[in-house]
Design a protein around this motif. Structure first.
Motif, PDB file in Angstrom:
ATOM      1  N   ASP A 670       0.820  -1.216   0.000  1.00 24.24           N
ATOM      2  CA  ASP A 670       0.000   0.000   0.000  1.00 24.24           C
ATOM      3  C   ASP A 670       0.852   1.262   0.000  1.00 24.24           C
ATOM      4  O   ASP A 670       1.938   1.256   0.510  1.00 24.24           O
ATOM      5  CB  ASP A 670      -0.914   0.002   1.220  1.00 24.24           C
TER       6      ASP A 670
ATOM      7  N   SER B  44      -7.606  -5.714  -0.474  1.00 25.76           N
ATOM      8  CA  SER B  44      -6.226  -6.190  -0.634  1.00 25.76           C
ATOM      9  C   SER B  44      -6.042  -7.535   0.052  1.00 25.76           C
ATOM     10  O   SER B  44      -5.337  -8.413  -0.460  1.00 25.76           O
ATOM     11  CB  SER B  44      -5.241  -5.183  -0.048  1.00 25.76           C
ATOM     12  N   ASP B 165      -3.327  -4.797  -7.930  1.00 22.35           N
ATOM     13  CA  ASP B 165      -3.863  -4.054  -6.778  1.00 22.35           C
ATOM     14  C   ASP B 165      -3.732  -2.561  -7.072  1.00 22.35           C
ATOM     15  O   ASP B 165      -2.632  -2.021  -7.068  1.00 22.35           O
ATOM     16  CB  ASP B 165      -3.097  -4.436  -5.508  1.00 22.35           C
TER      17      ASP B 165
HETATM   18 MG   LIG Z   1      -5.721  -2.122  -0.297  1.00 26.91          MG
END
Ligand SMILES: [Mg+2]
Ligand SMILES: Nc1ncnc2c1ncn2[C@@H]1O[C@H](COP(=O)(O)OP(=O)(O)OP(=O)(O)O)[C@@H](O)[C@H]1O
Lengths: 670, 227
Positions: A670, B44, B165
Motif C-alpha cells: 500500500d 487487498s 492491486d
Molecule cells: Mg488495499
C-alpha cells in the motif's frame, strides 16, 4: 510567529515508532564510534608530542664553558633489549647552583642515584650483577618523578657524580654519529633543552601518519550514519510535503533531527573517550603506556570533534533528502544514471605519475603525509570511475539475475557503491604499504657482542686484559679480542677502536657482561647490538605499531560503515524489494545481489590498492633494499581476508532486516 | 468454462479485526474480476489471500482444482513466480534496470538464459505501445509507461492469473483508461484470468465482473458484458 519546524520535528521523531528509534540509535552509535576514533587519533598525536617534550631535559643543553655551573653526561644502556637512559650530573665547584632537573626536587649530590619507578622495579627484580652494578649503589635510591618521564614505563636513572668522575669526563661524551641521540656530554646551566629523546622524537609524526590514514574511513562512517534514517524520514516528509510543508521547512526539519542524533552520538563517543582514558592510557606506544593526563585533548578539541561529526552527519542527511523536498511523491525520480567521466582516470594517472616521480629516495615524514593525502584525494575521484566501468562490464557479461542486479546497481550510482567499499579499499592500501619492511643492510648484526670503546690500540690491549678478568670473575663465558679503528663491519663498534667480548648465552648473559665490563669502559657504558640498532629500530618499530593500529581501526570503521550502508540500502529500497518478493522473487536472489554489489568492487579495488600499497612502499624503500618478507605477506593476507570476511558479516547483519521489511504484504503493497 | 482460481469460505482475522468474513469467489480463464469497496473493507486482503501471499485462517484457495493455501513458503513463492503475474500501484520496477531487463527478470529467475529472456521480453513492448522504450530506466518513463512495463513483466511468464492491486491508483484519468484497457485486453488474449482491486468505477467497468466488498463480505456481484 514562531517557526513550527522544531516542535514538528520533535513530534515526528516521537511518533516514528520502534524501527525509527532503531535506525536513530544505529546512526547515533556510528556517530559515537566516529567521534571516539577521531578523539583517540587527536589524543595520540597531541599526547605523543607533549610527552616527547618531557624527555628534552636529558639531552644536555650546552652552555659556554665559562658560564656552565654543572656537567651533564647522558648515555643509553640496554637491559633485556630495553633502553635505559642514564643521566650523570656533577655540580662544578665555585660556580652558582644548578636548578633541579625535571622529576627531581633538587640537583643531585654526588653519590645519589634516582631511578624511574619502572627502572626501580627492574633493579629489584634482576640480580645486581645484571643491572644494578652498572650504577653506583647508594644505601637507598631516590625516585625520578613523572615530570621527568614520558611514560610510567620509561627506564631512567639520574646519578649525582663528583666533577672528576670519569662518567662526566670528556671521554664519556659523544664520539660523533655513532652516539647520535644516545650519548652526549656538555657543560650546562639548567635543563632548558628542547630536543626530544631518540625514543620519542619520531612518535608524533608517525601517529600523524596513522591519523591521516584514518580520517577518510571515519568521514565515510559519519556520512553513512547520516543516510541511515533517510528512507523513513523521506516517507514521512513526503507526506508532510503533500500536506503543504515547504522544501525549506522540510530541509530544516531533517537538519534539526540529524543534528540532534549526530550530536547525541558524538557526545556519547566523547564521553566514552573520557571514561576510557585510563584504559586508553594503558595501550603502549613506543616507550610505553601513557600518563592519563597526556591523552586528554582538552575541551576545544573535544568540542571541535563533536561539532565536526555532527556537521558531517547533518550535511549527509540533508544531501540525501534534497530530492524528496523537490518531488512531492517522494519517489526517487532519478532520471539519468550518474555517469562518471574519464577526467577522473586522467587526474588519477597524472597524480600517480607525480607521486612516483617524487618518491625516489628518502622522504621526509611530512612530505610522505602530503603525498599520501594526495593519493587518497585522487583515489577518491578515481574509485567511482572504476566502479562504474566494473558495473558496465559485469552488466554486459552477467548471466545470473543476482549478478545482473548488482552490476546495474553499480553503474547506476557508482558513487554510492564506492562509498560503501572505500574504507576497506583505502585500508587495503595501508595494509599493502606496511607489509613491505625495510631490510636493514647498513651493517651486519652482532647480537652476541658486548664492546668497550678505547682511545687507541695500546689502550685496547690493556683494556682487553682487564675485561677478561672482569668477565671471568662475573662467570660470563666469552671470547675477548681487540678491534682496530679500520674495522667497520666486524663488531658493534662500527670502526671505533676497542675491546669486543663475544658472549655465549642469552640476554641474561649479555646483561651480565655489560654490567661486568662497566668499570673498564672509561666512564662510558659498554655497548651491545641494541645500541647500534636503536636509531633505525625505533622508527621501524613506531611505524609497525601505528600501521597495525591504523589497520585494525580502519577495518573496524570501514566494516561498521559498510554494515550501516547495507542496512540503509535495505530501508531505502524496501518497497521494490517487498513487491519483488510478493511476486515470488526468492529472498536469496535479492540478498545475493546485495552482497555482490559490494563484493565485486571490493575485490577489484581492494586488490588493486593493496598491490599499489605494496608497490608504493617498495618504491619508497628501494634505495634501502626493500623486500616483502614472508611474515609481512602473511600479515597482509590475514588482514585482507579478515577485512573482507568482516565486511561480508556486516552486510549479512542486515539480512534479517531485509526479511522483515519484505515480509508484511500489507505494509509493502500500500 | 473452466475455473482457474477459486476461493471458498475465506476467513482472515487480524486480532479483533475481521478482514475477511467468509468470502467465495471463482475466476475462469480469460475472465476478469474487479474487486471494489470502501477503504479497509478487505480488498487487498482478499487479493493477497487468492494470490498465496497471505494464508487464510479458514477456507480454501484452489488453483486449477488444487489447494494452494496450505503450501509451504518456498512452494508458494515458486508458485507466484511461475503461475501468477502481479501489477501494483507503483514502485515495483527496479530503478536501475532498463525496462527490458525488468521484464526479463522473471524469466531469468526461472533459468531462461539471459539473451533469450531479453528477446522474449522485447516482444511485449510493441503490443503494449512501448516501442523504442526498451532501454529506458523506470525513472525515465512516465507513470503510464511504467505501469505498462509492469504489465509486460506480469505477462511475460505466461501466467494463469494476473493480480492487480490499484494498478491505476497513481495515474490520471486518461492514462488510467489506457492502461486498464491494455491490461484487460492483453490478459484475455494471453488466456489468463485477471483479478483487479480498484476504487475507480470507470476502471472496474473494463472487467467482466465486479465484486463489491464491505466489512470483509461480498455485498454485491454484478456482471457486465464487455465489448
Ligand atoms: Mg488495499
Ligand atoms: N497486517 C495487518 N495487521 C493488522 N490488520 C491488518 C493487516 N492487514 C490488513 N489489516 C486490516 O484488515 C482490514 C482490511 O484491510 P485491507 O488492506 O484488505 O483493506 P483494503 O480494502 O485493501 O483497503 P484500501 O482500499 O485502503 O487499500 C483493515 O481493517 C486493515 O486495517
Amino acid at each position: 510567529m514562531r517557526s513550527p519546524v522544531l516542535p514538528l520535528t520533535w513530534h515526528l521523531a516521537r511518533s516514528a515508532g520502534r524501527r525509527g528509534l532503531q535506525s536513530r540509535l544505529l546512526a547515533a552509535g556510528a556517530a559515537a564510534v566516529g567521534a571516539f576514533v577521531l578523539l583517540v587519533m587527536v589524543a595520540a598525536c597531541l599526547g605523543s608530542g607533549a610527552r616527547a617534550d618531557r624527555t628534552a631535559w636529558r639531552v644536555p643543553d650546552a652552555a659556554p664553558a665559562r658560564a656552565a655551573t654543572a656537567v651533564q653526561a647522558t648515555t643509553t644502556t640496554y637491559v633485556r633489549h630495553k633502553p635505559v637512559t642514564v643521566v650523570s650530573l656533577a655540580q662544578l665547584p665555585d660556580r652558582g647552583p644548578t636548578p633541579a632537573p625535571p622529576g627531581l626536587s633538587a640537583f643531585p649530590r654526588r653519590g645519589e642515584v634516582y631511578l624511574s619507578p619502572a627502572l626501580a622495579e627492574l633493579v629489584r627484580e634482576l640480580p645486581a650483577r645484571q643491572l644494578a652494578d652498572r650504577f653506583p649503589r647508594p644505601a637507598s635510591y631516590g625516585t625520578v618523578g613523572a615530570a621527568g618521564l614520558a611514560s610510567p614505563d620509561e627506564l631512567v636513572a639520574v646519578i649525582g657524580r663528583a666533577p672528576g668522575d670519569p662518567a662526566v669526563s670528556a671521554s664519556a661524551g659523544s664520539l660523533g654519529w655513532y652516539d647520535e641521540g644516545q650519548t652526549a656530554r656538555a657543560g650546562i646551566t639548567g635543563f632548558a633543552g628542547d630536543k626530544p629523546s631518540l625514543f620519542t622524537g619520531a612518535d608524533q609524526q608517525t601517529a600523524l601518519l596513522g591519523a591521516v590514514l584514518l580520517v577518510v574511513p571515519v568521514v565515510v562512517l559519519a556520512a553513512a550514519a547520516g543516510r541511515l534514517g533517510a528512507a523513513r524520514r523521506e516517507q514521512r516528509l513526503a507526506a508532510l510535503r503533500l500536506a503543504g510543508a515547504t522544501p525549506r521547512q522540510i530541509l530544516a526539519m531533517t537538519a534539526a533531527e540529524a543534528a540532534a542524533v549526530g550530536a547525541a552520538g558524538a557526545l556519547a563517543g566523547a564521553l566514552a573517550y573520557g571514561a576510557l582514558l585510563p584504559v586508553l592510557a594503558e595501550i603502549p606506544y613506543g616507550v610505553g603506556s601513557w600518563y592519563t593526563g597526556e591523552l586528554w585533548v582538552g575541551l576545544p578539541w573535544l568540542a571541535a570533534v563533536v561539532l565536526g561529526v555532527t556537521v558531517l552527519l547533518t550535511v549527509s542527511a540533508v544531501t540525501m533528502l534534497r530530492r524528496v523536498a523537490a518531488s512531492p511523491l517522494g519517489v526517487a525520480q532519478q532520471a539519468d544514471p550518474r555517469r562518471t567521466r574519464v577526467i577522473r582516470l586522467v587526474l588519477f594517472a597524472a597524480a600517480l605519475v607525480y607521486i612516483l616521480q617524487n618518491t625516489e629516495g628518502q622522504l621526509s615524514n611530512r612530505r610522505l603525509i602530503v603525498l599520501l593525502a594526495l593519493f587518497y584525494g585522487v583515489f577518491w575521484l578515481f574509485g567511482p570511475w572504476v566502479v562504474d566501468r566494473l558495473g558496465r562490464v559485469a552488466g554486459r557479461f552477467a548471466r545470473r539475475p543476482a549478478t545482473l542486479l548488482a552490476a546495474r546497481r553499480l553503474s547506476d550510482d557508482p558513487r554510492a557503491a564506492w562509498r560503501t567499499v572505500s574504507g576497506l579499499v583505502l585500508a587495503g592500501f595501508v595494509a599493502g604499504f606496511f607489509s613491505v619492511t625495510q631490510l636493514d643492510i647498513g651493517f651486519p648484526e652482532h647480537p652476541d657482542q658486548v664492546a668497550v670503546v678505547s682511545q687507541d690500540a695500546a689502550d685496547a690491549r690493556h683494556t682487553a686484559a682487564e675485561a677478561r678478568t672482569l668477565l671471568d670473575r662475573a662467570g660470563v663465558e666469552a671470547r675477548v679480542g681487540t678491534v682496530d679503528d679500520d674495522d667497520f663491519s666486524g663488531s658493534v663498534l662500527l670502526g671505533n677502536a676497542g675491546v669486543v667480548a663475544r658472549v655465549s648465552g642469552g640476554p641474561a648473559q649479555i646483561d651480565t657482561a655489560i654490567t661486568a665490563l662497566t668499570p673498564a669502559a672509561n666512564g662510558r657504558l659498554p655497548v651491545s647490538q641494541d645500541y647500534v640498532s636503536a636509531p633505525d629500530a625505533t622508527v621501524t618499530d613506531r611505524i609497525a605499531t601505528v600501521s597495525a593500529a591504523t589497520l585494525i581501526l580502519s577495518f573496524l570503521v570501514a566494516t561498521a560503515s559498510a554494515g550501516l550502508t547495507a542496512a540503509a540500502n535495505v530501508l531505502d529500497r524496501r518497497r521494490v524489494y517487498g513487491l519483488l518478493r510478493l511476486a515470488g522473487t526468492p529472498l536469496k536472489v535479492l540478498d545475493r545481489a546485495r552482497v555482490r554489489e559490494t563484493v565485486l568492487p571490493l575485490v577489484v579495488l581492494a586488490g588493486g590498492t593493496t598491490a599499489m600499497g605494496v608497490f608504493g612502499a617498495y618504491q619508497l624503500n628501494k634505495a634501502a633494499g626493500a623486500t616483502v618478507d614472508s611474515s609481512g605477506a602473511l600479515q597482509l593476507a590475514v588482514c585482507v581476508t579478515a577485512g573482507a570476511l568482516a565486511m561480508l558479516a556486516a552486510i549479512g547483519a542486515s539480512r534479517p532486516l531485509l526479511r522483515r521489511v519484505t515480509t508484511n504484504p500489507a505494509q509493502t503493497a500500500d | 468454462m473452466s475455473i482457474v482460481l477459486a476461493g471458498h469460505g475465506l476467513i482472515k482475522k487480524y486480532g479483533s479485526t475481521t478482514a475477511l468474513a467468509g468470502v467465495d469467489v471463482e475466476v475462469a480463464a480469460r475472465d476478469s474480476l474487479a474487486i471494489m469497496g470502501p477503504s479497509g473493507s478487505g480488498k487487498s486482503t482478499l487479493l493477497h489471500t487468492l494470490a498465496g501471499i497471505i494464508r487464510p485462517d479458514d477456507g480454501q484457495v484452489l488453483l486449477r482444482g488444487e489447494r494452494i493455501d496450505r503450501l509451504g513458503e518456498n512452494k508458494l513463492s515458486a508458485l507466484r513466480r511461475k503461475r501468477f503475474g502481479f501489477v501494483f500501484q507503483f514502485g515495483q520496477l527496479l530503478p536501475e534496470l532498463p525496462a527490458e531487463e525488468n521484464v526479463a527478470l522473471p524469466l531469468m529467475l526461472e533459468g531462461v538464459p539471459r539473451g533469450q529472456a531479453v528477446a522474449r521480453a522485447r516482444r511485449w513492448f510493441a503490443p503494449l505501445g512501448l516501442d523504442g522504450l526498451e532501454k529506458r530506466r523506470p525513472g525515465q518513463l512516465s507513470g503510464g509507461q511504467a505501469q505498462r512495463v509492469a504489465i509486460a513483466r506480469a505477462l511475460v511468464i505466461e501466467p494463469d492469473v494476473v493480480f492487480a492491486d490499484e494498478p491505476t491508483g497513481a495515474l490520471d484519468q486518461h492514462t488510467s483508461e489506457e492502461v486498464v484497457r491494455l491490461l484487460t485486453s492483453v490478459t484475455r488474449e494471453q488466456g489468463a484470468a485477471l483479478v483487479m482491486v480498484t476504487h475507480d468505477a470507470d476502471v472496474a467497468a473494463h472487467c467482466g465482473r465486479i465484486l463489491q466488498v464491505r466489512d470483509g463480505r461480498i455485498s454485491s456481484h454484478s456482471q457486465y458484458t464487455v465489448a
